[in-house]
Structure formats: structure tokens, C-alpha cells
Design an enzyme around this catalytic site. Sequence first.
Site, mmCIF file in Angstrom:
data_model
loop_
_atom_site.group_PDB
_atom_site.id
_atom_site.type_symbol
_atom_site.label_atom_id
_atom_site.label_comp_id
_atom_site.label_asym_id
_atom_site.label_seq_id
_atom_site.Cartn_x
_atom_site.Cartn_y
_atom_site.Cartn_z
ATOM 1 N N LYS A 283 -14.908 -53.804 41.494
ATOM 2 C CA LYS A 283 -14.880 -53.811 43.063
ATOM 3 C C LYS A 283 -16.432 -54.464 43.197
ATOM 4 O O LYS A 283 -17.364 -53.982 43.111
ATOM 5 C CB LYS A 283 -14.726 -52.612 43.816
ATOM 6 C CG LYS A 283 -14.470 -52.603 45.181
ATOM 7 C CD LYS A 283 -15.554 -51.874 46.254
ATOM 8 C CE LYS A 283 -16.919 -52.089 46.413
ATOM 9 N NZ LYS A 283 -17.476 -53.442 47.354
ATOM 10 N N GLY B 21 -26.222 -49.619 41.320
ATOM 11 C CA GLY B 21 -26.242 -49.804 42.759
ATOM 12 C C GLY B 21 -27.625 -48.669 42.995
ATOM 13 O O GLY B 21 -28.152 -48.555 42.129
ATOM 14 N N SER B 22 -27.401 -48.311 44.212
ATOM 15 C CA SER B 22 -28.598 -47.491 44.629
ATOM 16 C C SER B 22 -28.239 -46.066 44.110
ATOM 17 O O SER B 22 -27.398 -45.612 43.841
ATOM 18 C CB SER B 22 -28.749 -47.355 46.205
ATOM 19 O OG SER B 22 -27.442 -46.847 46.867
ATOM 20 N N THR B 23 -29.236 -45.254 44.163
ATOM 21 C CA THR B 23 -29.346 -43.843 43.650
ATOM 22 C C THR B 23 -28.367 -42.838 44.512
ATOM 23 O O THR B 23 -27.814 -42.314 43.918
ATOM 24 C CB THR B 23 -30.932 -43.373 43.276
ATOM 25 O OG1 THR B 23 -31.417 -44.061 42.309
ATOM 26 C CG2 THR B 23 -30.814 -41.964 42.993
ATOM 27 N N GLY C 100 -24.974 -43.705 43.746
ATOM 28 C CA GLY C 100 -24.622 -42.970 42.277
ATOM 29 C C GLY C 100 -24.370 -41.802 42.342
ATOM 30 O O GLY C 100 -23.522 -40.954 41.755
ATOM 31 N N GLU D 119 -25.923 -47.213 36.788
ATOM 32 C CA GLU D 119 -27.187 -47.813 36.630
ATOM 33 C C GLU D 119 -27.880 -48.092 37.955
ATOM 34 O O GLU D 119 -27.283 -48.644 38.828
ATOM 35 C CB GLU D 119 -27.018 -49.375 35.949
ATOM 36 C CG GLU D 119 -28.369 -49.956 35.356
ATOM 37 C CD GLU D 119 -28.960 -51.006 36.230
ATOM 38 O OE1 GLU D 119 -29.854 -50.368 37.006
ATOM 39 O OE2 GLU D 119 -28.519 -52.094 36.488
ATOM 40 N N CYS E 56 -33.488 -54.480 40.142
ATOM 41 C CA CYS E 56 -33.745 -52.865 39.894
ATOM 42 C C CYS E 56 -34.749 -52.716 39.139
ATOM 43 O O CYS E 56 -35.451 -51.426 39.287
ATOM 44 C CB CYS E 56 -32.533 -52.208 39.323
ATOM 45 S SG CYS E 56 -31.794 -53.332 37.976
ATOM 46 N N GLU F 218 -37.825 -47.135 46.595
ATOM 47 C CA GLU F 218 -37.326 -48.529 46.225
ATOM 48 C C GLU F 218 -37.163 -49.444 47.416
ATOM 49 O O GLU F 218 -36.487 -49.075 48.399
ATOM 50 C CB GLU F 218 -36.167 -48.288 45.301
ATOM 51 C CG GLU F 218 -35.340 -49.471 45.086
ATOM 52 C CD GLU F 218 -34.266 -49.591 44.115
ATOM 53 O OE1 GLU F 218 -33.346 -49.091 44.522
ATOM 54 O OE2 GLU F 218 -34.441 -50.363 42.826
HETATM 55 P P1 NDP Z 1 -25.051 -49.981 47.184
HETATM 56 O O1 NDP Z 1 -25.540 -48.821 46.147
HETATM 57 O O2 NDP Z 1 -24.881 -48.966 48.639
HETATM 58 O O3 NDP Z 1 -24.018 -50.750 46.665
HETATM 59 C C1 NDP Z 1 -23.787 -51.080 45.358
HETATM 60 C C2 NDP Z 1 -22.136 -50.969 45.205
HETATM 61 O O4 NDP Z 1 -21.543 -49.701 45.126
HETATM 62 C C3 NDP Z 1 -21.532 -51.979 45.924
HETATM 63 O O5 NDP Z 1 -20.528 -52.404 45.424
HETATM 64 C C4 NDP Z 1 -20.868 -51.203 47.258
HETATM 65 O O6 NDP Z 1 -20.078 -51.623 47.939
HETATM 66 C C5 NDP Z 1 -20.753 -50.036 46.198
HETATM 67 N N1 NDP Z 1 -20.614 -48.628 47.242
HETATM 68 C C6 NDP Z 1 -21.092 -48.460 48.358
HETATM 69 N N2 NDP Z 1 -21.126 -47.192 48.659
HETATM 70 C C7 NDP Z 1 -20.226 -46.515 47.780
HETATM 71 C C8 NDP Z 1 -19.152 -45.432 47.799
HETATM 72 N N3 NDP Z 1 -19.449 -44.456 48.579
HETATM 73 N N4 NDP Z 1 -18.328 -45.364 46.815
HETATM 74 C C9 NDP Z 1 -18.077 -46.451 45.837
HETATM 75 N N5 NDP Z 1 -18.707 -47.583 45.964
HETATM 76 C C10 NDP Z 1 -19.529 -47.625 46.916
HETATM 77 O O7 NDP Z 1 -26.363 -50.578 47.367
HETATM 78 P P2 NDP Z 1 -26.469 -51.486 48.863
HETATM 79 O O8 NDP Z 1 -25.822 -52.759 48.396
HETATM 80 O O9 NDP Z 1 -26.256 -50.973 49.837
HETATM 81 O O10 NDP Z 1 -28.114 -51.652 48.540
HETATM 82 C C11 NDP Z 1 -28.945 -50.494 49.223
HETATM 83 C C12 NDP Z 1 -30.094 -50.539 48.170
HETATM 84 O O11 NDP Z 1 -29.384 -49.926 46.857
HETATM 85 C C13 NDP Z 1 -31.080 -51.709 48.191
HETATM 86 O O12 NDP Z 1 -31.921 -51.830 49.020
HETATM 87 C C14 NDP Z 1 -31.475 -51.192 46.583
HETATM 88 O O13 NDP Z 1 -32.646 -50.329 46.874
HETATM 89 C C15 NDP Z 1 -30.423 -50.232 46.011
HETATM 90 N N6 NDP Z 1 -29.718 -51.220 44.784
HETATM 91 C C16 NDP Z 1 -29.933 -50.983 43.580
HETATM 92 C C17 NDP Z 1 -29.575 -51.815 42.790
HETATM 93 C C18 NDP Z 1 -30.042 -51.739 41.372
HETATM 94 O O14 NDP Z 1 -29.539 -52.577 40.630
HETATM 95 N N7 NDP Z 1 -30.577 -50.878 41.021
HETATM 96 C C19 NDP Z 1 -28.561 -52.827 43.105
HETATM 97 C C20 NDP Z 1 -28.220 -52.871 44.631
HETATM 98 C C21 NDP Z 1 -28.810 -52.104 45.517
HETATM 99 P P3 NDP Z 1 -20.395 -52.460 49.356
HETATM 100 O O15 NDP Z 1 -21.056 -53.573 48.867
HETATM 101 O O16 NDP Z 1 -18.829 -52.735 49.713
HETATM 102 O O17 NDP Z 1 -21.101 -51.513 50.136
#
Ligand code: NDP
Length: 490
Positions: free
Chosen positions: A184, A237-239, A242, A259, A293, A393
Site C-alpha cells: 500500500k 512512516g511517522s511514529t 507506527g 521504520e 527520515c 520531526e
Molecule cells: P504517515 O505515517 O501518515 O504515512 C506513511 C504511510 O502509512 C502511508 O502509506 C500512509 O497512507 C500510511 N498510513 C497512514 N495512516 C495509517 C493507518 N492508520 N494504518 C495504516 N497505514 C497508514 O506519514 P504522512 O504521510 O502523513 O507524513 C506525516 C509525517 O510523518 C511527516 O511529516 C513526517 O514527519 C513523517 N514521515 C516519516 C517518514 C519516515 O521515513 N520516517 C516517511 C513519511 C512521513 P496514506 O498516505 O494514504 O495516508
Amino acid sequence: MLAPTKVKVEPGKLFINGRTLDASGGATFDTINPATGEVLTQVASGEERDIDLAVTAAREAFDSGPWTRKMSAADRSRILWKIGDLLMARAEELGELETLDSGKPVTENVKIDLPLAADCFHYYAGWATKIHGETIPVRGPFLNYTLREPVGVCGQITPWNFPILMAAWKVAPALACGNTVVLKPASYTPLTALRLAALCQEAGLPDGVLNVVTGAGSTAGMALVRHPLVDKIAVTGSTPVGQQIMREAAGTLKKVSLELGGKSPNIILADADLDAAARGAHTGIFYNKGEICTAGSRLFVEEGAHDTLMEKLIDRARKTVPGDPLDPKCRFGPQVSEAQMNTILRYIGKGKEEGARLVTGGNRAKVGDGRGFFVEPTIFDAVNDDMTIAREEIFGPVLSVIPFKGIEEGIARANQTIYGLAAGVWTKDIKKAHRLARELRAGTVWINTYNNFDNASPFGGYKMSGFGRELGAAALDLYTQIKSVWVDLS
Ligand code: NDP
């Protein structure tokens, strides 16, 4: 007017069991070009029923398809290698598509991300034939050996900052170990993951082995996390996301690897080569417009180095002019979305309010007709540990410079964060360098360099930056499980 593109952008459809499909409810969402603010195309908005379809296909492919049970590891390896070859052959086209969808500079996509993604498939093609168990000298008249088996159906959720590269980091090791996958991708950047699926099919990957469901994290993503037939979830993704995923995965006790975010310290000691350190501090925060990240967003500068370093840093930042990411000379594109741009601008406002000294940048930047989501490279000096910009972050081009005195204070303050993804150290003193490498609580420490990655070197976080290691041999542990077999020889 920004540069024209040759890439044909097709509407995004789900990729399930080797076929492209609309979402079962027919819904779509827009994906936007962040350099112009214009809609690029519509993408299928998958929901629970679509996830169920994809998971069922992946389950059948795992339980009774050729991939896991019938094909030799050598045949799987050949397909993975071919995927790597096709990624390289299409690097220009995919790189351009990635730029349109994410705002990442095209040169970086074509010259860095696509080659790294291709190399990731080549690297794990090598591993496919080297995943095996052991014989163990147990007590008694027994033969004991282990089988290293694939985990099963892997749900993989990827972010928007390195879309195709993060997909490669997840898909390649999972497939090398004989698993099947439902991927996804992030909703801001879904297009290259769909191309990857088509290209895997072209390379000979059997139907159902890799499925891609686009759609919202809160619906499609959550359905994948909760699905009882998914054995493992891997997320970047974000903490907070996670944490939510870990809670939900508990319902079916899935294996989880995360991660997550970071607030990485980049520490410059007074004896460092300050030209190299300024270069490293600059790329540490401004590479990928700060949407990385591992961003070295807290720059600790030892007393004595401060003034010279600031001059060099400010000079570099001012020369980094936001521009059209389709221009091959561009090194700094727009933020991924309007929401992300606004978040960054809010953090900049907070930095000013809380008393940090803004020394360069700080504004939205105008490129072309001004509708793109550009932010100037921004540096704050005289930041202290309690300020919001030093703790949270930002995921954007905002550097917090934090002066410190002496190595003990540097270590203590660098570790004062909930995160532990990466850290950097700049010094000519080898003893100090290795001491810091040991004492910094982070999954990666770079010494006199920053943001190096290689598919052979493990990557992942300490503390609230997550757990599990991607890349290298370590990733095989995420995607295999060990069975112990006992044979009575008496
Ligand atoms: P998210 O953590 O929300 O998104 C990362 C992934 O998780 C996307 O595919 C997202 O889908 C999916 N996701 C979001 N919510 C859920 C859920 N409840 N269950 C399962 N999957 C989910 O990051 P954002 O894109 O909203 O970014 C927000 C902040 O996250 C950034 O500003 C940054 O601080 C951090 N971030 C950190 C990353 C890293 O590599 N450490 C990478 C990306 C973001 P969808 O896109 O459809 O919401």
C-alpha cells in the site's frame, strides 16, 4: 511555466492477482503535482473489500502458487534480477514520473533512487539462493536441523518521500525469501509503485505474488494491518502511525517491523574539517528538501567552530535555490504537498516565536507562477533543546543549529530525544569519532560523511524510530521464520 514532460501519466488502478482493477466502490482520489499544484491524474481509492481481494490473491499465491513452493530459489533469483534490469532500463521514464508525483528533482531520481532501487533487486536476487538453515549438534541420538522458511503474506506500507526506493527496500527482500506481498503506497505518491507492479509482471513474477492497493492509510492501510490472513506488516512512516499500527497488529499477533521518524543529531567538533562538515550538514538537512527520515535536523556545533561554520552553511543555503524539479540542474524541489508545506511553515513560525534566531530562509518560495509548494532552505541559530523545532520531526528544509561545549555535553544533548534513527559526527580525532559512534543511541552513525546508504548495509531505528533492520542480510530476518526439525536416529 515549468519544463514540459514526455511521460504519459495514466490513471492509477489497483493491481491485484496480475490484473488492473478499479476500486470495488468505484471511488478515486486525485494525485497532485507539487511543483504546480495541478491534478496529475486520478487513482483508485481502495478500501477494505479491495484489500481482502488482494490478500486472498497473495494468500493463494503463497499457499498453492508456483512462487513459494514449486519454483527453485535460482528461478526466483533470475526473476528478481530481471526486475532490477527493467528498473534500470526504465530509469528515465520512472524517474520523471516520480518527479511529477513527488516533486523530487529528476536528476536525483534518475541517477540515485532508480539505480539504488534496481540494485536492491539485484542484491536480493543474490540472496535468494543463499537462504538456508543449519544442522545443530544437540544432545542424544538425534539429528536436529533448521529450515528457514518464508513468513507468508506480507503487508507493506510505504511513505511518500522516496516512493519507488522504499517500495524496493520492502518488496525485494520479501520476494527473495519466497513471500507474497500486498503493497500500500502513500496516497501522495502512488504512481511509481503501480509501475513497479507492472514491471514485475513483465519480468515473469507469477500473478498474486505482488499486489498493489492504492487508497487511504486510515482505511486501506488499516484493513491490511487488521487482515487475519496477513502474516507480517512492514511500515515506513511517522511514529504516531507506527504506534497505531502496532496496537492494531496485536489483534492478530502479526510480526511487525517499523521504520519511523527521526530528529537526528549531526555533531561537529571544533577540530573537524569545516568545509567537509558544512557540506555534510547542508546535504544532511537539505537533501530531498528535508523530507528524509535521517535528516540531520539538529546540528550540534562545538564552541570554536561556530562562527566559521555558520558563514559556510549560510552561504551554501543561499545558493540552494528552489526550482523546477523537472529541470536536470535542479537540486531542490517543492515539498510533497500543500499540507506538508504548511506544516513546515508553521514550524518555522514556532521557531521564531520561541526565540530561535532565523539566519536564512523562512518563507514559501515562488517558482514559476507561484502555485507550487516550495519552501526556502531555512536555518535557525541559537536553538536550545527545549524548543519545538529541536524536538519534533519537521520533515522539511529547516535546520536547528545548537551550540555546545565539549564532547560530554555533546553526547548527552544529542541523545536527549525520543528518536534514534541516525547521527553524524565530524572530527579528525579518531578516538573521539569511535567513542561517539558507541555512545550515540541511533541505528546508523555516519563519521565525516552523512546520508550514505548501500543495499548491503542494515538500516533501522533505536528508540521511537522503530525496530527491525531493513537492507543487508538483516532484512532476511524480517521475512523468514525458523523451524526446528528433530529426527530420532536411535
Ligand atoms: P504517515 O505515517 O501518515 O504515512 C506513511 C504511510 O502509512 C502511508 O502509506 C500512509 O497512507 C500510511 N498510513 C497512514 N495512516 C495509517 C493507518 N492508520 N494504518 C495504516 N497505514 C497508514 O506519514 P504522512 O504521510 O502523513 O507524513 C506525516 C509525517 O510523518 C511527516 O511529516 C513526517 O514527519 C513523517 N514521515 C516519516 C517518514 C519516515 O521515513 N520516517 C516517511 C513519511 C512521513 P496514506 O498516505 O494514504 O495516508
